[in-house]
Design a protein around this motif. Sequence first.
Motif, PDB file in Angstrom:
ATOM      1  N   LYS B 159      11.682 -12.808   3.561  1.00 41.40           N
ATOM      2  CA  LYS B 159      10.779 -12.123   2.843  1.00 41.40           C
ATOM      3  C   LYS B 159       9.934 -11.105   3.916  1.00 41.40           C
ATOM      4  O   LYS B 159       8.820 -10.682   3.191  1.00 41.40           O
ATOM      5  N   LEU B 160       9.812 -11.236   5.103  1.00 41.73           N
ATOM      6  CA  LEU B 160       9.005 -10.498   5.961  1.00 41.73           C
ATOM      7  C   LEU B 160       9.364  -9.010   5.993  1.00 41.73           C
ATOM      8  O   LEU B 160      10.441  -8.499   5.764  1.00 41.73           O
ATOM      9  N   PRO B 161       8.347  -8.300   6.040  1.00 38.44           N
ATOM     10  CA  PRO B 161       8.568  -6.690   6.116  1.00 38.44           C
ATOM     11  C   PRO B 161       9.388  -6.653   7.247  1.00 38.44           C
ATOM     12  O   PRO B 161       9.149  -7.445   8.581  1.00 38.44           O
ATOM     13  N   TYR B 162      10.036  -5.283   7.620  1.00 39.38           N
ATOM     14  CA  TYR B 162      10.976  -5.045   8.737  1.00 39.38           C
ATOM     15  C   TYR B 162      10.289  -5.213  10.024  1.00 39.38           C
ATOM     16  O   TYR B 162      11.033  -5.945  10.998  1.00 39.38           O
ATOM     17  N   GLY B 163       9.011  -4.871  10.280  1.00 43.17           N
ATOM     18  CA  GLY B 163       8.389  -4.897  11.483  1.00 43.17           C
ATOM     19  C   GLY B 163       8.392  -6.176  12.132  1.00 43.17           C
ATOM     20  O   GLY B 163       8.415  -6.553  13.237  1.00 43.17           O
ATOM     21  N   MET B 164       7.871  -7.020  11.016  1.00 48.40           N
ATOM     22  CA  MET B 164       7.442  -8.512  11.484  1.00 48.40           C
ATOM     23  C   MET B 164       8.815  -9.090  11.712  1.00 48.40           C
ATOM     24  O   MET B 164       8.960  -9.927  12.867  1.00 48.40           O
TER      25      MET B 164
ATOM     26  N   ILE D  21       5.104  -8.075  -8.460  1.00 52.30           N
ATOM     27  CA  ILE D  21       5.160  -9.271  -7.903  1.00 52.30           C
ATOM     28  C   ILE D  21       6.400  -9.742  -7.631  1.00 52.30           C
ATOM     29  O   ILE D  21       7.599  -9.635  -8.420  1.00 52.30           O
ATOM     30  N   TYR D  22       6.856 -10.273  -6.430  1.00 46.38           N
ATOM     31  CA  TYR D  22       8.042 -10.830  -6.219  1.00 46.38           C
ATOM     32  C   TYR D  22       8.181 -12.312  -6.263  1.00 46.38           C
ATOM     33  O   TYR D  22       6.983 -13.044  -6.365  1.00 46.38           O
ATOM     34  N   ASP D  23       9.292 -12.880  -6.886  1.00 47.10           N
ATOM     35  CA  ASP D  23       9.437 -14.167  -6.994  1.00 47.10           C
ATOM     36  C   ASP D  23       8.579 -15.039  -7.673  1.00 47.10           C
ATOM     37  O   ASP D  23       8.210 -15.677  -7.575  1.00 47.10           O
ATOM     38  N   ASN D  48       3.480  -2.191   8.680  1.00 48.26           N
ATOM     39  CA  ASN D  48       4.458  -2.909   8.336  1.00 48.26           C
ATOM     40  C   ASN D  48       3.882  -3.701   7.197  1.00 48.26           C
ATOM     41  O   ASN D  48       3.026  -4.573   7.240  1.00 48.26           O
ATOM     42  N   GLY D  49       4.526  -3.866   6.042  1.00 47.68           N
ATOM     43  CA  GLY D  49       4.140  -4.722   5.158  1.00 47.68           C
ATOM     44  C   GLY D  49       3.299  -4.069   4.096  1.00 47.68           C
ATOM     45  O   GLY D  49       2.858  -4.941   3.168  1.00 47.68           O
ATOM     46  N   ALA D  50       3.084  -2.923   4.249  1.00 45.93           N
ATOM     47  CA  ALA D  50       1.945  -2.443   3.423  1.00 45.93           C
ATOM     48  C   ALA D  50       2.401  -2.363   1.990  1.00 45.93           C
ATOM     49  O   ALA D  50       1.699  -2.540   0.970  1.00 45.93           O
TER      50      ALA D  50
HETATM   51  N1  LIG Z   1      12.279  -9.733  -1.633  1.00 47.35           N
HETATM   52  C1  LIG Z   1      10.806 -10.097  -1.249  1.00 47.35           C
HETATM   53  N2  LIG Z   1      10.528 -11.191  -1.718  1.00 47.35           N
HETATM   54  C2  LIG Z   1       9.165 -11.743  -1.689  1.00 47.35           C
HETATM   55  N3  LIG Z   1       8.334 -10.754  -0.718  1.00 47.35           N
HETATM   56  C3  LIG Z   1       8.948  -9.557  -0.320  1.00 47.35           C
HETATM   57  C4  LIG Z   1       9.968  -9.232  -0.618  1.00 47.35           C
HETATM   58  N4  LIG Z   1      10.264  -7.801  -0.253  1.00 47.35           N
HETATM   59  C5  LIG Z   1       8.885  -7.722   0.286  1.00 47.35           C
HETATM   60  N5  LIG Z   1       8.194  -8.755   0.391  1.00 47.35           N
HETATM   61  C6  LIG Z   1       6.765  -8.560   0.862  1.00 47.35           C
HETATM   62  O1  LIG Z   1       6.286  -7.475   0.331  1.00 47.35           O
HETATM   63  C7  LIG Z   1       5.096  -6.901   1.249  1.00 47.35           C
HETATM   64  C8  LIG Z   1       5.626  -5.494   1.273  1.00 47.35           C
HETATM   65  O2  LIG Z   1       6.870  -5.231   1.892  1.00 47.35           O
HETATM   66  P1  LIG Z   1       7.542  -3.612   1.892  1.00 47.35           P
HETATM   67  O3  LIG Z   1       8.883  -3.939   2.370  1.00 47.35           O
HETATM   68  O4  LIG Z   1       7.133  -2.895   0.641  1.00 47.35           O
HETATM   69  O5  LIG Z   1       6.663  -3.059   3.207  1.00 47.35           O
HETATM   70  P2  LIG Z   1       6.623  -1.690   3.904  1.00 47.35           P
HETATM   71  O6  LIG Z   1       5.494  -1.135   3.868  1.00 47.35           O
HETATM   72  O7  LIG Z   1       7.925  -1.014   3.431  1.00 47.35           O
HETATM   73  O8  LIG Z   1       6.915  -2.430   5.433  1.00 47.35           O
HETATM   74  P3  LIG Z   1       8.047  -1.771   6.611  1.00 47.35           P
HETATM   75  O9  LIG Z   1       7.051  -0.628   7.037  1.00 47.35           O
HETATM   76  O10 LIG Z   1       7.916  -2.841   7.553  1.00 47.35           O
HETATM   77  O11 LIG Z   1       9.286  -1.406   5.931  1.00 47.35           O
HETATM   78  C9  LIG Z   1       5.502  -7.567   2.432  1.00 47.35           C
HETATM   79  O12 LIG Z   1       4.468  -8.532   2.746  1.00 47.35           O
HETATM   80  C10 LIG Z   1       6.766  -8.326   2.310  1.00 47.35           C
HETATM   81  O13 LIG Z   1       6.595  -9.691   2.820  1.00 47.35           O
END
Ligand SMILES: Nc1ncnc2c1ncn2[C@@H]1O[C@H](COP(=O)(O)OP(=O)(O)OP(=O)(O)O)[C@@H](O)[C@H]1O
Lengths: 358, 265, 415, 275, 311
Positions: B159-164, D21-23, D48-50
Amino acid sequence: MFYREAGQFKTDYASDQALFPIAQDRWFVLAVLFVAVAVVPFFVDDYWANAITLPFLIYALAAIGLNLLTGYCGQVSLGTGGFMAVGAFSTFKLTTAFPELNFIVVILLSGAITAGVGVLFGIPSLRIKGFYLAVATLAAQFFLVWLFNKVDWFLNYSPTGQISMPPREIFGILITGPRAAPEAKYLFCLIFIGIFALLAKNLVRGRVGRSWMAIRDMDIAAELIGIRPLEAKLTAFAVSSFYVGMAGSLYFGVWLGAAEPIEAFGIEQSFLVLFMIIVGGLGSILGSFLGAAFITLMPILMKNFMVDGLQLAVVTAKHIEITMLGVLIIFFLIVEPHGFARLWQIAKEKLRLWPFPH
Amino acid sequence: MEGDRKFGDPILEVQDINLSFGGVTALEGVSFDILNGEVRAIIGPNGAGKSSMLNVINGFYHPQQGQITYKGKTRRQMRPHHAASSGIARTFQNIALFKGMSTLDNIMTGRNTKMRKNLLWQALYLGPAKREELEHRDFVEHVIDFLEIQAIRKTPVGKLPYGMQKRVELGRALAAEPELLLLDEPMAGMNLEEKEDMCRFVLDVNDQFGTTIALIEHDMGVVMDISDRVVVLDYGKKIADGTPEEVRADQRVIEAYLGVTRDDN
Amino acid sequence: SAYELVMPSFDYRTGPYAPNGIPFANGYHDYLMMLNERDGGIEGVPVKLVQCETAYNTKQGVECYEKVKDTDPSRALVVQPLSTGITYQLIPKASVDEIPVHSMGYGRTSAANGKVFPWIFNFPATYWDQAAVFVKYIGEKEGGMENLKGKKIALVYHNSAYGKEPIRTLEKAAEKFGFEFMPLAVDHPGQEQKATWLQIRKEQPDWVMMWGWGVMNQVAIKEAASIRFPMDRFLGVWWSGSENDVLPAGDGANGYLSGAFHAPGDNFPVHDDIKKYVYDNGKALGERDRIGEVLYNRGLIAAVYATEAIRNAMKMHNTKEVTPAMVRDGMEALDLTEARLTELGLPDFTIPVKITCDNHAGPRKVAIQQWDASAKKWSMVTDFYDTMNDIVDPLIEEDSAAYAAENNIKPRDCN
Amino acid sequence: MPDPEPAPNGALLRVNNIEVIYDHVILVLKGVSLEVPEEGVVALLGANGAGKSTTLKSISNLLGAERGVVTKGSITYQNENVHGLSPNELVNRGVVQVMEGRHCFEHLTVEENLLTGAYTRRDGRAAIQRDVELVYDYFPRLKERRKSQAGYTSGGEQQMLAVGRALMARPSLILLDEASMGLAPQLVEEIYDIVKKLNEKEKVTFLLAEQNTNMALRYSKYGYILENGRVVMDGNAASLLDNEDVKEFYLGVSGEERKSFRDVKHYRRRKRWLA
Amino acid sequence: MNPELLFFLETVIGGLMAGVMYALVALGFVLIFKASGIFNFAQGVMCLFAALALYDFMAPGGWVDRWFGFTFPVWAAIALTIVVMIILAWVIERFVLQYLVQQEPIILFMATIGLAYVLEGVGDILFGSDVKPLDIGLPQGASDWLLDNFNLYVEKLEVVAAVTAAVLVTVLAVFFQRTRIGRALRAVADDHQAALSVGISLRTIWVIVWSVSGIVALVAGIMWGSKSGVQFSLSLIALKALPVLILGGFTSVPGAIVGGLIIGVGEKIAEVYLGPLVGGAIENWFAYMLALAFLLFRPQGLFGERIIERV
Ligand SMILES: Nc1ncnc2c1ncn2[C@@H]1O[C@H](COP(=O)(O)OP(=O)(O)OP(=O)(O)O)[C@@H](O)[C@H]1O
Ligand SMILES: Nc1ncnc2c1ncn2[C@@H]1O[C@H](COP(=O)(O)OP(=O)(O)OP(=O)(O)O)[C@@H](O)[C@H]1O
Ligand SMILES: [Mg+2]
Ligand SMILES: [Mg+2]
């Protein structure tokens, strides 16, 4: 509101590693245990023992076993029925050959023998993966059952093709045979399964469990960071079969009392246990219990409700029951593909947020 | 800059590696060495064979030809678990974390080769097994602190974002206390700030523990700044090897990889 | 409130064996309903039929048993598990619960020994008797038992405890009469039997017997017809001789033989009563045109035995409020003569049955019936044959003694 | 081109205050709004994760597969509400996403992957074949590997394939999620040249989620910065490039000079624009 | 001819024919697996369901007969059953699959198990559990000509099955390899989400595949139903199709047929020549052991797609 971790600080890793780090969880588990040990035995009669609690507990043990292999280590197995047969026949042979042997020892030995057989049939898993691996375990399933059916030595040359469990006592209390008290059987299984569930939980949260999960999630990466697939997979097969073997032993010895290899340990058995862990939650010990409860109790509940409650004809009730079981399985999968264990977790998380949404 | 950085003998030498898959040649006669304690970058265009090289080093690919000398021992190829237990750890280009497990558990798997207690002890989770588990947990917590990922300790990594995820993967590799750390594009998909953090981690690991690092990266800024020496691959062949400055000036490298720099327009 | 006689019925109207379970359950049901409608029950005490679906599955059978055994007011008076697997489960349990089990023509053969199995009955005949009778019949057709020497007899059997039952008897008989015995196992469910019938084609046995169940029967009969095996040399156990088994093979099945301990057909007075009191009153579960099928009649005769035992119990204990233990006594004193059968509307339907304390298998006689494909009818073609006591009795003795030893049972005294 | 001066365009895509909302429990987007004008190139930036990927996936409606749902807000495309439209319907209308993490069809060959990209097209084999050649022109490396299974190509090759596959659909709006990830420097330039070319010549609109801020802002006209599931800043690319915070945190140019990575001595304490 | 040799030949032919019958069932599995990565546990029940529906349309005493007082001729009944299977596919997509995009294979597998229960229950409720002799006019019994002239025992029904299977396999193989939809199907099996992102409508694809596989199930149902009557046991032939499937590879249409032939011949030879030595009834496990032996050399089955292992 009431279900919060807040205020519960952990000052060392040991307490963070504890099974139930949250106090409320601990209380809940204790309460369940108390009811199971101290209250339920007063209400168990033959029906509750033979139709409800024993099947539930014993299948839960088998489900834990299969979950270790399939849920934690990712190796799909359809040989559960066959491995249960190994456990049952070991119990039969051991207990008839050495009548003095303590029944607990018999169960453990049966588990150990099954573990050996399990490892043998686990060897192909080093090369074969996923659903293809199911074939190796199906080969085990069909071969083992065939073997027990064919070779009279396993049946003690009984002309009936059936094995039956002689009465055995533990600490002077009759546990097997028709005269064993239902509450004795129930408590014995409960304690046995409780202990082994705990041991399984310990295993999966330690090194061994982590290497299983690593293999499950990505076997190549696991190998590259130094987990030996051979060791991890075979221990998974061994431990899993050990559990399944003990379940087979209890299944035959304590619950059924008599068994015919083809019917009692057929392929349906393998599927049944697999259903349990998928519906309950792959990779979750709690899920094994929930799945076993669902698959063993749901049909009975529905049947009793429809036949006794709604006064439906028995056949119609049965047909509806089969249909409904299917519908429920699909329904729950759609609601939460990762099983009841996950639903439970989500419920807890929601509770944690409650009454404030996010 | 590398004037004040001193390195020991080669910790790893690859000699004349040839690797092909069916008709595709991934590596052709590649030789280079990695000195103890240095940060060695491997660069090259896409499909040049960089990742394949790392795979050869830690035993996932078996080269058709060539030798690998690691810590003085020469062999035809590595075996993955041998590589792991003798101190080679790595991260992967396409994240290869264990998706169903928490961050903590993922990093704990990195300590796998160092844990000894057998099955029975673990099932009982008493005395020695518990102590062992806690000891390693302690170490892992240091890694977690170091990488500043305390907050996601218990989150399933899927569930973590890619960078994490990249960071957790680094954590897993670090947990193995490697002597040679192979990083395959550790900074892909990160923004500048995160790249800076990542560089810092890499340099600190290199400084504090003396860990030797082999690094594949496409961000030339990073490569120029933090590596001591650079190998350049193109179409499976080594086309240059030297300090970042040398390599950047190399005409073949500019043609094959860097392209015309357009900083000015 | 009035007393009711609780009679459980373990049905299997679902699952792979449902086609056989349905007519049996219907026969059982219809007869009891007819008694309720016509006579207000047994001697005026209504029967409470408790149906429970087992799907022919042992575990569900156990659940059914535990569920119905203590049903008020009388408790289960007699249990008919309708599956060998379930019977084995119930033998020890019912003995402790003191509920009589009647496994009619299946279950554990050595339960014939009432001294070791006081609560278990398996009259009117056992598998071992059936096997013995087949050998006798073959001997007769071959022109005398001495002609069996050098003959080859194959047994196509369901690869389960049930299918393996006749093997010992046949081995003993083979020894005694000098024929060659060739067992061929077929795995559940038995849709694919090519290998078996290729072997039969190769070995060319003179006779083939079959211990089959469900789809296995149908496929076997079809295959036999295909390889042109003479149908009148093909003998099925009584569970391999119903309409379901022969109909799919069409004309090919003409002449096929099977064992039987009761007549087929719906031309007995009891059937008229059933039609009148059950079907005309809309109380039936099945279809009218299937009354009188072999398995229907088998369910019916099972009900007759059970109700007669209850009647007996009422007389012996001089009460209408019988308990399972009394029914056991009634069953042990069962004496169903031809006269009584005629009274019940079943003239010439089956042989008289007399049960005693030590003989729970009754007459142990079997007849042979044959399928007429053009008329789509079974008909009895022989009289009832006696078993071969010299072969079967020692086997029963041996097995029941073994059971007694294993379970610390002291055989009771029957005098 | 018939229209020499691109007229001030209306918004092609409008995302209005969406929540995701996920999950069932994890709230990821907390009210994101953005607009993409017709023929625009808009960058979506953030750490990341924004929530960049999540935003893009809500637009292309690919969230369902990850058990995410848009619980609030609306999404309109060409002034029609497209929220809840099936992904293939969106592709039919010309919205195509290049997903983060490549997602190639592993068992299909490179060429089959490209052909699959043209699944929704009805303009005949020849036209499709022409576009395949075009993609090969952009990425000669793919041509060399055209017959191998995508699962066995290198990371960068897969990335090219993912971009090429999206182009095959001839979309009018492309959502590019970290398109330059894992590509060699030349190719990063190449990708942005393609963006520029398609935008100018074929009037394709782009929404780019990028970590490579510098690059993204150079090629786009407008930018949004996402933090923690909220838009914290937006503006013209030029103004963003000038913004001190953006410079400091995304471009790494504090003051005048670009710092060396080696000289960054402290891990940065991330500064948040919003609490 | 030497009788031993003749018998051997007969065994081989018998094995080939049995193999074809298995392959018909395996084919349905392959279709669905190939197109969605779903291991369809309900395939066996679908065969049963199709056969039941077919029977009901044409036999006296079925619903159609009872409600409308007439029955359909065979061809119309088959056409109607095909319609039923298509509707079924639509229902399955609408109420089950749609919600399970991008889930792990084992979850999808479980969903099909639920489906199997539902179909079984509904089938029971609608059609009852009696044996229904299915006769759509296919030739039955052994070929007299071969038996009389060559003393060779070959079932006519199985020859029909073999021809049908050959046609089906050819058509399907071409369909998968050569058409746009075929390619899309394979794409879906690889990655649901990516397939969505290129505009493939999973819903349409799934309805198509499940319909085709429902039709294949009908064919298998007709063949097996003609052989042993239509009844619950029909759904258990899926177990005989499993080793075939595994041996041939889950993703290969031709694999299903080749796997079927190998398993058929292998198990028959084993049963006939080895069986008597060890007590018989070894067919079942032998088939699995045989498949296992092949897998040890080709873990993806004979014709399955290579399992991609990369980091
Ligand atoms: N399938 C999932 N289930 C639960 N949480 C998720 C899921 N996918 C993403 N998240 C959460 O949603 C948040 C946003 O994720 P997202 O992938 O949109 O970020 P991002 O801005 O694209 O980051 P990155 O630059 O790392 O790709 C993160 O905190 C991630 O942990
Ligand atoms: N297992 C394999 N089977 C077939 N070809 C392979 C395999 N592994 C790598 N290749 C091929 O070998 C070449 C080198 O691949 P590699 O992954 O090493 O490239 P790379 O230098 O890491 O590229 P990138 O920067 O894109 O990651 C590529 O063309 C790739 O397609
Ligand atoms: Mg690479
Ligand atoms: Mg993203």
